[in-house]
Design a protein around this motif. Structure first.
Motif, PDB file in Angstrom:
ATOM      1  N   TRP A  48       0.887  -1.004  -0.171  1.00  0.00           N
ATOM      2  CA  TRP A  48       0.120  -0.163   0.088  1.00  0.00           C
ATOM      3  C   TRP A  48       0.569   1.198  -0.170  1.00  0.00           C
ATOM      4  CZ3 TRP A  48      -1.442   2.836   4.986  1.00  0.00           C
ATOM      5  CH2 TRP A  48      -2.425   4.037   4.691  1.00  0.00           C
ATOM      6  N   ALA A  49       1.004   2.126  -0.913  1.00  0.00           N
ATOM      7  CA  ALA A  49       1.132   3.268  -1.501  1.00  0.00           C
ATOM      8  C   ALA A  49       0.518   4.194  -0.358  1.00  0.00           C
ATOM      9  CB  ALA A  49       1.520   3.551  -2.745  1.00  0.00           C
ATOM     10  N   PHE A  50       1.255   4.752   1.087  1.00  0.00           N
ATOM     11  CA  PHE A  50       0.796   5.746   1.906  1.00  0.00           C
ATOM     12  C   PHE A  50       1.280   6.937   1.760  1.00  0.00           C
ATOM     13  CE2 PHE A  50       4.117   4.665   4.361  1.00  0.00           C
ATOM     14  CZ  PHE A  50       4.667   5.693   4.296  1.00  0.00           C
ATOM     15  N   ALA A  51       2.002   7.129   1.227  1.00  0.00           N
ATOM     16  CA  ALA A  51       2.188   8.507   0.882  1.00  0.00           C
ATOM     17  C   ALA A  51       3.411   8.830  -0.888  1.00  0.00           C
ATOM     18  CB  ALA A  51       3.724   9.079   1.540  1.00  0.00           C
ATOM     19  N   PRO A  52       3.418   9.679  -1.388  1.00  0.00           N
ATOM     20  CA  PRO A  52       3.892   9.564  -2.824  1.00  0.00           C
ATOM     21  C   PRO A  52       5.096   8.844  -3.309  1.00  0.00           C
ATOM     22  CG  PRO A  52       3.495  12.117  -1.862  1.00  0.00           C
ATOM     23  CD  PRO A  52       3.296  11.194  -0.526  1.00  0.00           C
ATOM     24  N   ARG A  53       6.006   9.011  -1.874  1.00  0.00           N
ATOM     25  CA  ARG A  53       6.888   8.148  -1.878  1.00  0.00           C
ATOM     26  C   ARG A  53       7.186   6.695  -1.447  1.00  0.00           C
ATOM     27  NH1 ARG A  53      10.605   9.708  -5.931  1.00  0.00           N
ATOM     28  NH2 ARG A  53      10.464  12.066  -6.621  1.00  0.00           N
ATOM     29  N   TRP A  54       6.663   6.799  -0.344  1.00  0.00           N
ATOM     30  CA  TRP A  54       6.615   5.523   1.125  1.00  0.00           C
ATOM     31  C   TRP A  54       5.641   4.045   0.625  1.00  0.00           C
ATOM     32  CZ3 TRP A  54      10.826   5.089   4.163  1.00  0.00           C
ATOM     33  CH2 TRP A  54      11.588   6.175   3.772  1.00  0.00           C
TER      34      TRP A  54
END
Length: 211
Positions: free
Chosen positions: A162-168
């Motif tokens: 799951w991508a919870f932030a633009p780069r994380w």
């Protein structure tokens, strides 16, 4: 005089109506919440993970594992993601051989241990209802130190990221690994070196293209 008064009244009424028409409407228009931007997935990433595991056969005690990884993803169309990932982990897995052998046919076998292992795997994933959620399967080459003997084999499993932030992104992953081929070392090392691992991790994504 009456015509003048009447004209003034009509003018005042007309002016009031015009001003009322210019007032903003109190009726609110419905605006749906903004759609989160699509996550591209394409690019290089690196991360850390930690988990637990146990040997698949014989008497085995669960142990912990932890390590790092680096990989590359490439998105194909709106739904599919393919990639390549390599990782390396240290573990505390240990166990007591392949179980009882009442006839003594299998020869001596000492307790197993797995100080470390690594993998080189392909990944194939699908983003479903949300581009930030990736369901994937994975499999490929594995290697590791089993009781002082360097072994090679294979691994396969799957997970969700799951991508919870633009780069994380964060992930949870299951792997079954079989290091069945003895690459040398102590001939008395335990055989049947297959094991399960479940781990969670966090990845940082580099050079993601803008959408």
């Amino acid at each position: 005089m009456k015509p003048v008064i009447t004209a003034l009244v009509l003018a005042a009424a007309f002016s009031a109506g015009a001003q009322a028409a210019d007032l903003p409407s109190r009726e609110r228009t419905f605006q749906p919440p903004p759609t989160p931007p699509a996550f591209a997935w394409t690019g290089v990433y690196a991360g850390l993970d930690i988990g637990a595991g146990a040997f698949a056969s014989g008497k085995s005690d669960a142990g912990v594992s932890g390590g790092g990884l680096v990989g590359y993803n490439h998105r194909i169309g709106p739904l599919f993601v393919v990639g390549l990932e390599t990782d390396f982990s240290g573990t505390s897995l240990s166990g007591g051989g392949r179980g009882p052998d009442p006839l003594g046919l299998r020869g001596p076998e000492r307790a197993r241990s797995l100080p470390w292992f690594g993998t080189l795997r392909g990944r194939f994933g699908v983003t479903g209802f949300d581009s930030r959620v990736l369901f994937y399967g994975t499999g490929g080459f594995a290697y590791g130190d089993v009781g002082g003997s360097i072994r090679e084999g294979w691994t396969a499993g799957g997970g969700v990221e799951w991508a919870f932030a633009p780069r994380w992104s964060v992930k949870t992953e299951y792997l079954f690994t079989d290091l069945g081929e003895n690459g040398g070392g102590d001939p008395g090392a335990a055989r049947g070196a297959s094991f399960h691992t479940v781990r969670v991790g966090v990845n940082y994504h580099f050079d993601l293209p803008s959408r």
